[in-house]
Design an enzyme around this catalytic site. Structure first.
Site, short mmCIF file in Angstrom:
data_model
loop_
_atom_site.label_atom_id
_atom_site.label_comp_id
_atom_site.label_asym_id
_atom_site.label_seq_id
_atom_site.Cartn_x
_atom_site.Cartn_y
_atom_site.Cartn_z
N ARG A 103 42.89 29.93 52.46
CA ARG A 103 42.19 30.68 53.49
C ARG A 103 41.60 29.81 54.59
O ARG A 103 41.11 30.32 55.60
CB ARG A 103 41.11 31.55 52.85
CG ARG A 103 41.68 32.59 51.90
CD ARG A 103 42.72 33.47 52.58
NE ARG A 103 43.30 34.45 51.67
CZ ARG A 103 44.17 35.38 52.02
NH1 ARG A 103 44.58 35.45 53.28
NH2 ARG A 103 44.65 36.23 51.13
N LEU A 142 36.18 26.48 39.31
CA LEU A 142 36.32 25.54 40.42
C LEU A 142 37.77 25.49 40.89
O LEU A 142 38.05 25.44 42.10
CB LEU A 142 35.85 24.15 39.98
CG LEU A 142 35.70 23.10 41.08
CD1 LEU A 142 34.62 23.52 42.07
CD2 LEU A 142 35.39 21.73 40.49
N SER A 175 29.30 50.13 44.77
CA SER A 175 30.13 51.34 44.77
C SER A 175 29.49 52.43 45.63
O SER A 175 28.35 52.84 45.38
CB SER A 175 30.32 51.87 43.35
OG SER A 175 31.01 53.10 43.37
#
Length: 219
Positions: free
Chosen positions: A181, A171, A87
């Site tokens: 992707r 998994l 952050s």
């Protein structure tokens, strides 16, 4: 695109291929203590027929470092994942930015995507990108020097800034992420991260991962 190995760190795993087998066999009140050839066939059957619940039991934890604009695409995968991210409300060290190795041309035949060829005058434009990134980071540092809170100063940083996060997922969740992707239509940069994750999971879960990638062949 070369990827620094330290950007994808496999921290730990829970379970193995046998974990998947026993999650499936509990339906019949059965349990295996060693992995046998029949277990490979069972895993292939589960994956082929999309009986996915046994693949949710193995868990994997990564520490990942990637540009913000890649991370935001990565974070679109939510089911089966837990994440905690650095952050910049609290951290104010000098940011690091990702500089692409190629400024790919836009592909006008796609709503999203790029060609595999660079734009004209790429070298000079890359230099401009690098200078812009440095200018943004310098301005960020100057805002901090004026006493501006990090949570406000971070607003001037570019999307190419690296972020880091720890991510835990099943998994099954990673199989869905990687299958999507690694598609040729996915952005090149996210394909590189997905491939790195896939290679690591193939080592830890060789039978399950192969089946989850759609390969049901037996050596």
């Amino acid at each position: 695109m070369a990827l620094i190995k330290s950007q994808v760190q496999l921290l730990e795993t829970f379970g193995d291929d046998l974990t998947v087998v026993n999650a499936a066999r509990v339906s019949f009140s059965k349990e295996s203590t060693i992995f046998e050839p029949r277990d490979e066939k069972l895993i292939q059957y589960l994956a082929k027929h999309e009986h996915n619940s046994p693949f949710f039991h193995p868990q994997i934890r990564f520490r990942l470092k990637m540009p913000i604009y890649v991370a935001r695409e990565w974070f679109r995968h939510t089911i089966g994942f837990a994440r905690n991210e650095v952050s910049r409300r609290y951290v104010d060290d000098v940011p690091e930015c990702f500089l692409p190795s190629m400024l790919r041309e836009r592909d006008t035949n796609k709503k999203q995507g790029s060609k595999s060829t660079p734009i004209e005058d790429e070298a000079a434009t890359l230099k401009q990108v690098e200078e812009f990134q440095k200018s943004a980071v310098d301005f960020y540092q100057s805002l901090l020097g004026k006493g501006v809170a990090p949570e406000i100063a971070r607003g001037v940083l570019p999307q190419s800034m690296y972020t880091e996060f720890i991510e835990t997922g099943s998994l099954a969740a990673y199989a869905r992420l990687c299958n999507l992707r690694l598609n040729p239509h996915a952005q090149v940069e996210i394909q590189v991260y997905a491939q790195a994750v896939s290679d690591l999971l193939a080592e830890k879960f060789p039978v399950s991962w192969k089946a989850l990638q759609g390969d049901y062949s037996t050596p």
